[in-house]
Motif scaffolding. Structure first.
Motif, mmCIF file in Angstrom:
data_model
loop_
_atom_site.group_PDB
_atom_site.id
_atom_site.type_symbol
_atom_site.label_atom_id
_atom_site.label_comp_id
_atom_site.label_asym_id
_atom_site.label_seq_id
_atom_site.Cartn_x
_atom_site.Cartn_y
_atom_site.Cartn_z
ATOM 1 N N ASP A 73 -4.894 22.473 25.442
ATOM 2 C CA ASP A 73 -6.423 22.140 26.049
ATOM 3 C C ASP A 73 -7.111 23.456 25.199
ATOM 4 O O ASP A 73 -7.016 24.506 25.777
ATOM 5 N N ASN A 74 -7.781 23.105 24.194
ATOM 6 C CA ASN A 74 -8.421 24.175 23.366
ATOM 7 C C ASN A 74 -9.554 24.696 23.971
ATOM 8 O O ASN A 74 -9.841 26.103 23.803
ATOM 9 N N VAL A 75 -10.161 23.993 24.920
ATOM 10 C CA VAL A 75 -11.529 24.564 25.609
ATOM 11 C C VAL A 75 -10.862 25.865 26.659
ATOM 12 O O VAL A 75 -11.582 26.806 26.792
ATOM 13 N N LYS A 76 -9.607 25.427 27.036
ATOM 14 C CA LYS A 76 -9.226 26.428 28.054
ATOM 15 C C LYS A 76 -8.085 27.434 27.456
ATOM 16 O O LYS A 76 -7.483 28.274 28.187
ATOM 17 N N ASN A 77 -7.838 27.232 26.174
ATOM 18 C CA ASN A 77 -7.071 27.992 25.606
ATOM 19 C C ASN A 77 -5.703 28.102 26.212
ATOM 20 O O ASN A 77 -4.912 29.059 26.456
ATOM 21 N N THR A 78 -5.024 26.959 26.600
ATOM 22 C CA THR A 78 -3.939 26.523 27.599
ATOM 23 C C THR A 78 -2.941 25.708 26.685
ATOM 24 O O THR A 78 -3.407 24.611 26.072
ATOM 25 N N VAL A 79 -1.843 25.952 26.550
ATOM 26 C CA VAL A 79 -0.587 25.200 26.060
ATOM 27 C C VAL A 79 0.082 24.737 27.150
ATOM 28 O O VAL A 79 0.443 25.411 27.924
ATOM 29 N N PHE A 80 0.764 23.538 27.104
ATOM 30 C CA PHE A 80 1.449 22.883 28.222
ATOM 31 C C PHE A 80 2.954 22.563 27.701
ATOM 32 O O PHE A 80 2.828 21.953 26.570
ATOM 33 N N LEU A 81 3.719 22.588 28.322
ATOM 34 C CA LEU A 81 5.078 21.804 28.090
ATOM 35 C C LEU A 81 5.505 20.974 29.333
ATOM 36 O O LEU A 81 5.766 21.561 30.312
#
Length: 124
Positions: A73-81
């Motif tokens: 999520d580039n808006v939240k600067n978060t990467v998920f696995l």
């Protein structure tokens, strides 16, 4: 400077699912590639998955292909696995790492920024 904080680890049973998160803060504009690595007790760190800055390109280790999905999520600067169909051999500390390069690298020594890790334990 970039700070990475992982969350979402835990103790689950074989066949269950977990979703790990990696939140980035600081000079996030320099980050082009983010990856997940893992390290099991007594074993070397290994590559799990990587995603490009746009999120359009991904790559996975053969051991997790078809079971794990990396997204961001580039808006939240978060990467998920997203980890599905977990196996006992997936038990490890999972680390998020980021680098400035465009290459979807699976080499840990090419990543400058690392989180503190989150423990994933899968019981049989």
């Amino acid at each position: 400077q970039v700070q990475l904080v992982e969350s979402g680890g835990g103790l689950v049973q074989a066949g269950d699912s977990l979703r790990l998160s990696c939140a980035a803060s600081g000079s996030t504009g320099v980050i082009l590639t983010v990856a997940w690595f893992r390290q099991a007790p007594g074993k070397e760190r290994e590559f799990v998955a990587v995603i490009s800055r746009s999120g359009a390109s991904t790559s996975y280790a053969d051991s997790v292909k078809g079971r794990f999905t990396i997204s961001k999520d580039n808006v939240k600067n978060t990467v998920f696995l997203q980890m599905n169909s977990l196996k006992p051999e997936d038990t490890a500390v999972y680390y998020c790492a980021a680098r400035r390069g465009l290459l979807l690298s699976g080499r840990g020594n090419e990543y400058a920024y690392w989180g503190q890790g989150t423990q994933v334990t899968v019981s049989s």
